[in-house]
Structures are given as structure tokens and as C-alpha cells.
Design an enzyme around this catalytic site. Structure first.
Site, PDB file in Angstrom:
ATOM      1  N   HIS A  82      -8.591   7.673  -1.317  1.00 51.78           N
ATOM      2  CA  HIS A  82      -7.498   7.258  -0.457  1.00 51.78           C
ATOM      3  C   HIS A  82      -6.240   7.018  -1.309  1.00 51.78           C
ATOM      4  CE1 HIS A  82      -6.275   4.473   3.162  1.00 51.78           C
ATOM      5  NE2 HIS A  82      -5.246   5.108   2.658  1.00 51.78           N
ATOM      6  N   HIS A 130       0.860  -1.187   0.000  1.00 50.64           N
ATOM      7  CA  HIS A 130       0.000   0.000   0.000  1.00 50.64           C
ATOM      8  C   HIS A 130       0.891   1.231   0.000  1.00 50.64           C
ATOM      9  CE1 HIS A 130      -2.893   2.996   1.090  1.00 50.64           C
ATOM     10  NE2 HIS A 130      -2.431   3.142   2.308  1.00 50.64           N
ATOM     11  N   TYR A 134       7.999 -14.038 -22.384  1.00 48.07           N
ATOM     12  CA  TYR A 134       8.845 -12.907 -22.011  1.00 48.07           C
ATOM     13  C   TYR A 134       9.811 -13.371 -20.930  1.00 48.07           C
ATOM     14  CZ  TYR A 134      10.241  -8.346 -20.198  1.00 48.07           C
ATOM     15  OH  TYR A 134      10.974  -7.256 -19.788  1.00 48.07           O
ATOM     16  N   HIS A 145       0.963   5.754  -0.974  1.00 46.72           N
ATOM     17  CA  HIS A 145       0.280   6.967  -1.419  1.00 46.72           C
ATOM     18  C   HIS A 145       1.091   7.552  -2.570  1.00 46.72           C
ATOM     19  CE1 HIS A 145      -2.330   7.869   2.392  1.00 46.72           C
ATOM     20  NE2 HIS A 145      -2.208   6.576   2.186  1.00 46.72           N
ATOM     21  N   ASP A 179       0.718  -5.369 -19.919  1.00 50.36           N
ATOM     22  CA  ASP A 179       1.719  -6.343 -19.467  1.00 50.36           C
ATOM     23  C   ASP A 179       1.485  -6.770 -18.016  1.00 50.36           C
ATOM     24  OD1 ASP A 179       3.197  -6.544 -21.821  1.00 50.36           O
ATOM     25  OD2 ASP A 179       4.608  -4.966 -21.260  1.00 50.36           O
TER      26      ASP A 179
END
Lengths: 233, 233, 233, 233
Positions: free
Chosen positions: A169, A95, A227, A97, A120
Site C-alpha cells: 500500500h 498518509h 540541535y 502515496h 535524525d
């Protein structure tokens, strides 16, 4: 000390967020899950990244109850736990910001798949959650955030779209490991940045067609991926 | 030498502005107040940051009269002094021309609370002052700038919204200490940057609802805060 | 070797452009003038900055004729020379393709004075030249660029507005010394960057009033200036 | 080991993309061609840049068949090979997902020549390919990408416009050597960035006139070029 390797992986995932410029001060957190033990390792709350050591990681069970650690866990732990319970294949959550992904979350706008960089990594637009209700905010807020993310994926495969924007958020990302969750957070920020520029250059920009979107996602994921190197992929 | 510790704290707050990329050349200044002594320590005017030492800080009283120091104080000292007199709980002020916060000040537009990053630090939009009158500009300009800020907070709590945008000029931030004032200046720039991107992605972006705004602010501030570690918060 | 000190000052001004992120590869150039000798020192054309030494600077007269130096001078030398002849008080010129100032030049839009950062350095909007005619482009192109700049200042004081945007090209800045020209180029880029953000936040943003514009410019320039230290200003 | 010098040049070109901030993680790839041998050296797929050594470069023929190397080549090798066959004078290709050039590719908008920085390198707008058909995407996708680029240059000279935007994907650049291809990729990103800002400042910005566009391109290229030093150009 429980889960020595997981602690090191989680610390490393947190530091990757710092190295890539996704966090300011103590913002952000990454965790990892040991599904055999049913235990989560997560960054402690509000501790400067430069001081973090493996032994500072906090260990909790899947209800968010701390089972080892002297420090408080990240206040977002209940959100991480909800994701581990809702998405059965994931082993890491990150998580942040980060600047542009957070702006899309604040704009409450899903990130369209404008190009192959997005395709991708994310097999569809990156969705936005609903706003929480007053009851959810004043109740178990962090846990409700996890539940809102879970609801946003009721018709989506979290293994193919390993990221979400929480309305007002910021993003949460995930993957099989803490390292992959952090990696996805870094790529999401880059994709969010380019999608924003794309709209400014041409407000009528069209998302990628389904065939090309599939082509790129499947070039890197699944049994026919080609890939990267065989041994390292 | 007066106020040795305060001088060091003020120097450190000024250097934090540099480390975080908020200042170009000699732009910007931070100060700290010792309320017991009624004395302010502030950066000298126009001296390169890399040469600054604690003994270069200038000490003034709360009327802006220098009581110790061979260098001229920052030309914005009278603004700092007005803020210390108007806002009784603050102990530090930081002023920068940081890129995006200054752009909002130039656009004379309050920064709406678009997300929880903002809500974690500023309990409401970041306000803009009125433009100064001709008389205020040609009179005690820097002191009038402080008074205009004070007026902008006639119905606002400066402890909950520790920042302002001076119309056509740039932000001023504050806090209990010089360090917290500088910290708030860094976060304000980040919030200003994300708010600008938010508007570009979706010109109809809505501010956060009051409940979530309250939730995040109070998660970090006040007697029920639960972000960070008990001892360090 | 002629003009040893001027060579060093000019080299240092060129390196300042690099340090501040204003140049890519070999873009940009700064020069200095010794008015007593009537000689200009300028960066050579297309030489990597990291290899530049004072002896690489090329010395020319005020007609742009090289009088010392084995390397070709910057191809923009005739523009610099025109500026030295047109603006009698200047002793340094800096030309960059810095990102935002160049964008304003490409947009053929003068940079409005949106704030005090601008007013501290430029006493009015930063003007844009007329486009050159076909004859000027196919003739003495670089010299005509200098003449177009000179015409743009027929009603402006180049000592108070030490910068211009050449239409479809990029900025030129100047000052009493090569160092001040480079310094003005750095500030111009910062001002251009903030002016761009200002317009994006509020397309109706108003320029600073004349009184505040005067106040800030004169706070730093002229006989009543009170910014900075007495000895260093 | 085949082509020792070419391997080193190709590695160096790949590292230049990293140094200039054009690649995230393992994104991007550069190759070089030895026309005498009919052999291409290219970066391997998905290997971290910091681990790359000359011996990791993969050598293929002009059909994309690997003739030396233990690692898989970049998955974009068939695109590079098509370019080498279609554009007879080029000796290097660089492909990135650099932030702003990719945004223009995603916006499917050619980059107009807004200024002399663009004109110095690209003698006309940077074109965008057509979208691939479903058959092309599900067939030899990477080879078809090269063919789409080739078609976009049916009326353009690739030696004068050494870059293209692949619709919904990202830029490809080229030049006489791998080093020049990488250099052009760096300049393209800078030009893309400034073109984007130019449109934001003035949505009615006009492209450079043909005379000035010619003047700048020919000042740096062809038999009458006079930019840079004689020996190094």
C-alpha cells in the site's frame, strides 16, 4: 463549528503534503486529534486540495463516527482512528502515496538506516506490516490496516519510529501534531529516496552502527537534544 | 463550428498532459468522441501546445476522415479511431510518451500490480501489445497499432484496465471522457514510476494478492464504491 | 556588428538549453554557422546565461580564429568548427553535459534504439567515440575531439543521426540550424533517460526492429513525411 | 556587528544551497572564514532559511567558541572549524544532505571520476572517510568528524579535491570562499547523480584516464587555465 484551530492545523498539514510534492490529485490525507475532546479532524475524501477550506474538514469521534461535517471523511479515517487509540502520545497522522516510500512498501522491504538523515528522525529501520488476510480485507479493511500497523509496533516505540510502510500500500506517519506528522512524511520520502539510491550504488551497503544511530537521534530528541534553538525546539 | 463543448474538453485534456509533465515539445495527443454524432475531436499534428485553441481541434468521423478543420489531425488519429470502435464504452483517448510508462513499453514488460495505487485505477496488470509484423508496419501502420491494442484486450475488460503499453512505442489510455483518459495517463505514469523503483529495491517483489486488488478497485469503481463524495463521484 | 540574426538565433538556442534543464551554471554551449560567410557565432566561455545578449556572441572563422567579439569564445569552439567542416549539411551545434546523455557517454555505451521516440529523431543507435590518445589529449585537445566525432561517423550519415556521445565527456548534437541542434539535444536527453529506465526494468530489452525504426524516422523526415503541418514542417 | 560582509556572503552561500535544491527544511549549513581575524560566520541551527538575515549568522573563533550572536550556531560548527584548521587555504565550507552525494556517502563508496564534468572540479575520486569509532561518536562527535575528514586527506590535496563524503552521513565541500564552497556542493551533487546513472547503464564503466583527467582539471585551474573570461577567472 467545533475545533476551529485544529481544523486549520489539519488543513495546513494537508497542504504541506501538496507543497512538498508528496501527493498526486486527491491522493493522501492528514488528520489531527484533540485528546481532551476525543475528536479527530480529517480531510474529506476525494476533494481537490486547492478547494479545501477549514470548514471542509470532517470531525469524527474515536470510533470514526462523524460528529460534524457535510462531506464524507477520507476513506482511510478508520486507520487513523486505530492509530490514535494504539499510540497514546500522538496527535497527528499523515498518509501519502509518495513515490519512493510507496515503492519500499510495495517491495515489502523495511527501510534500513543507512545514514544520519534517517537516524535524525527514525530510531531504527522503518518497518513493514504483514499482509492482511483475506478476512481482514473483505471485513473492516481500513480498520484492519490500522490494527496491522499497531501489531507491527508490538516491540517498537512509535514515538521513536514515527512511520510505517503498509505492505503493498503506502506509508503512514505520525507525530505529536498534524504538522509534525506531515513533516515526518516529507522526511520519510527523502530518506526512502536516498536509501534506494544507496542500494543501487552498493548492494552491500551496511546500516549505520548503533552508536551513531543513537547519537543522531538523541542529538535532536529527548532531554539532551542540542540541535536547533532552545526556544523553538 | 461543430462540437464546441467537445473541442473545449479535448483541448483541456491535452493541456492537462502538459501541466502534469507528460509531454515534451509536441509529443502526445488526446481526443474525445461524441457517440451520438459519430465524430471525434483530436489535437492537430505538431502544433505547439501553448498555441492551441478549441478551433484548432480537428473533427473526423469514425473512419478517420476529417470533416472539419484546416489543420492535419494528429498522425495517431487512426489508432484513436480503432479504439473507439473496439471499446464501446469509451469517450476519450490519451496518448503520451511519458517517461516511465514509455520505458515499460520499450522493455515490453507488463506493469505488475505492486500496490493499491495501481489497484485503485487498473484492475489487473497493464498489458503490452505484440510487436507489429512487417506487413502491418509498412501497411496502415497507425490503424494496425489500434488493432494490436484491440487484440491485447480480447480477454480483458477495457473499462477495468483503461491503459495499454504499445510494444516499443508508448502508452495509450482511455476512459468515458477525454478528461478521464488524460487523468488515467497521469496516474499510469505515476504507477509506472513506482513499479520501476519497486523492482530496483527488491527484484523479487510480489504483485498484490487478488483480494486486495479487488478491494481497492471496487472501493473506487462500481455500484458499491465509497471513495470520494457522493455527488462528485 | 556581423551576423545580427545568427547571433540572435544562437543566443536563443543557448537559452533553450537552459529552459529545458540541460545546463548547470555555465555548462554547455550552442553555435550557428553562416555557410555563405564561412563564419560561426558561439557563446562566450564561462559567462552566466542570464547575462547573455546577442552582442556577447563571439564570431570566428572556420579555423576557429575570432574575427569579432571582445570575450573569449567557448573553449569547445575548435570542436564545433571541426563538425562544421566534417558534416557539410549542418548549420548548428549544441553541446551539453545533460544528466542522462552524459551518463551514457561516461558509460561508453551507445544508446540503443529502444522505441519510436528515439526512431523519430535518430535513425540508428547514438554512437560513442573512441577514447582520445594521450597525444590527442595533450595536443589540440578540443580539435581532436571534433576529429574523433568525425571518425565515429565514417560509416554513418550525420543528417540521420544528429548526435554523438564523446567517450568520458558528454554529448554533441547538431542540425540544419542552431535551434534544431538545441532541439535535438533536448530530445536526446529524454531518449537517454528512457533508455536507462528501460534497461533497469528489463536488462534483456531488445532494440526496435529495423522496419519500425525506418517507419518512424521517415514519418517525420524526408519527402514522404506526414507528421506535423505542411507549412510548418 | 562584526564581519558585516562575511555575514552577507555566508547567508548568500546558504541561500544558494536552497535555490539549487540541495536542502530540505533546515538541513545543511555553510560558513565562511576571515583568516585575518580568525573568525568564522556560520548559519544558526534549525532556523528556516526563508527567515535568515545577515544578523542571524553566528560568529565564532577557531575553537568554535561563539563571540557574537544570540542564536545557537549550526551543530556542525566544530566540523567546520576543524576543516579551517586542517586545510590552510580554504575560506568557506558547505555541508548538505543532498540526495545523490549523500547516497554515495551512505554506500561508503568513493565517487570515481567517470567523466570530464567531474575532472573539471575534482582532481581525483571524491574520497570517503573511515567510520568513526564508538569513542569518537560518544566523545566530541562533530569535532571528530572534522578530524576524520582531515585524516582522509593525509595524502590528498584539499585544494584540488574540494569535497569529501563522510561515511554514513553526507558530503562536506569547501573552497577559497563560502560562495565557492556552495558552488562545489552543487556540482558534487550533479556529478554524484551522473556517476550513479553511469554505473546503472554499465556496471563495468571505467574511470577517465589520468591524462584526460589532468587536462580538464588544468583547463579550469592553475596558471595555464583557459576556461572562462580572463577578468572573471
Amino acid at each position: 463549528m467545533l475545533l476551529k484551530t485544529l481544523r486549520e492545523e489539519v488543513l495546513e498539514a494537508n497542504l504541506e503534503l501538496v507543497r512538498r510534492g508528496l501527493v498526486l490529485y486527491t491522493f493522501g490525507n492528514a488528520s489531527g486529534l484533540d485528546r481532551n475532546e476525543g475528536l479527530v479532524a480529517i480531510k474529506p475524501s476525494g476533494v481537490p486540495y486547492e478547494e479545501l477550506k477549514p470548514e471542509h474538514m470532517v470531525i469524527s469521534d474515536l470510533e470514526g463516527v462523524v460528529v460534524e461535517g457535510k462531506l464524507r471523511p477520507s476513506s482511510d479515517l478508520p486507520t487513523h482512528v486505530e492509530l490514535y487509540k494504539c499510540f497514546p502520545n500522538i496527535g497527528g497522522v499523515a498518509h501519502t502515496h509518495s513515490e519512493f516510500a510507496t515503492a519500499w512498501a510495495q517491495a515489502e522491504t523495511p527501510i534500513p538506516c543507512f545514514g544520519t538523515t534517517h537516524a535524525d528522525y527514525f530510531h531504527g529501520p522503518v518497518p513493514v506490516t504483514e499482509r492482511l488476510t483475506t478476512g481482514e480485507i473483505t471485513g473492516e479493511y481500513e480498520r484492519e490496516t490500522g490494527r496491522a500497523i499497531c501489531r507491527a509496533f508490538s516491540n517498537l516505540n512509535p514515538d521513536s519510529v514515527p512511520a510505517v510502510l503498509v505492505a503493498g500500500h503506502a506509508p503512514f506517519c505520525w507525530g505529536p501534531t498534524a504538522a509534525s506528522a506531515a513533516h515526518n512524511a516529507v522526511v520519510l520520502e527523502y530518506v526512502a529516496r536516498m536509501a534506494s539510491h544507496t542500494l543501487l550504488i552498493n548492494a552491500e551497503s551496511r546500516p549505520l552502527g548503533r552508536e551513531l544511530h543513537d547519537k543522531h537521534f538523541l542529538r535532536k530528541h529527548g532531554s539532551n537534544a542540542y540541535y536547533g534553538q532552545v526556544k523553538t525546539q
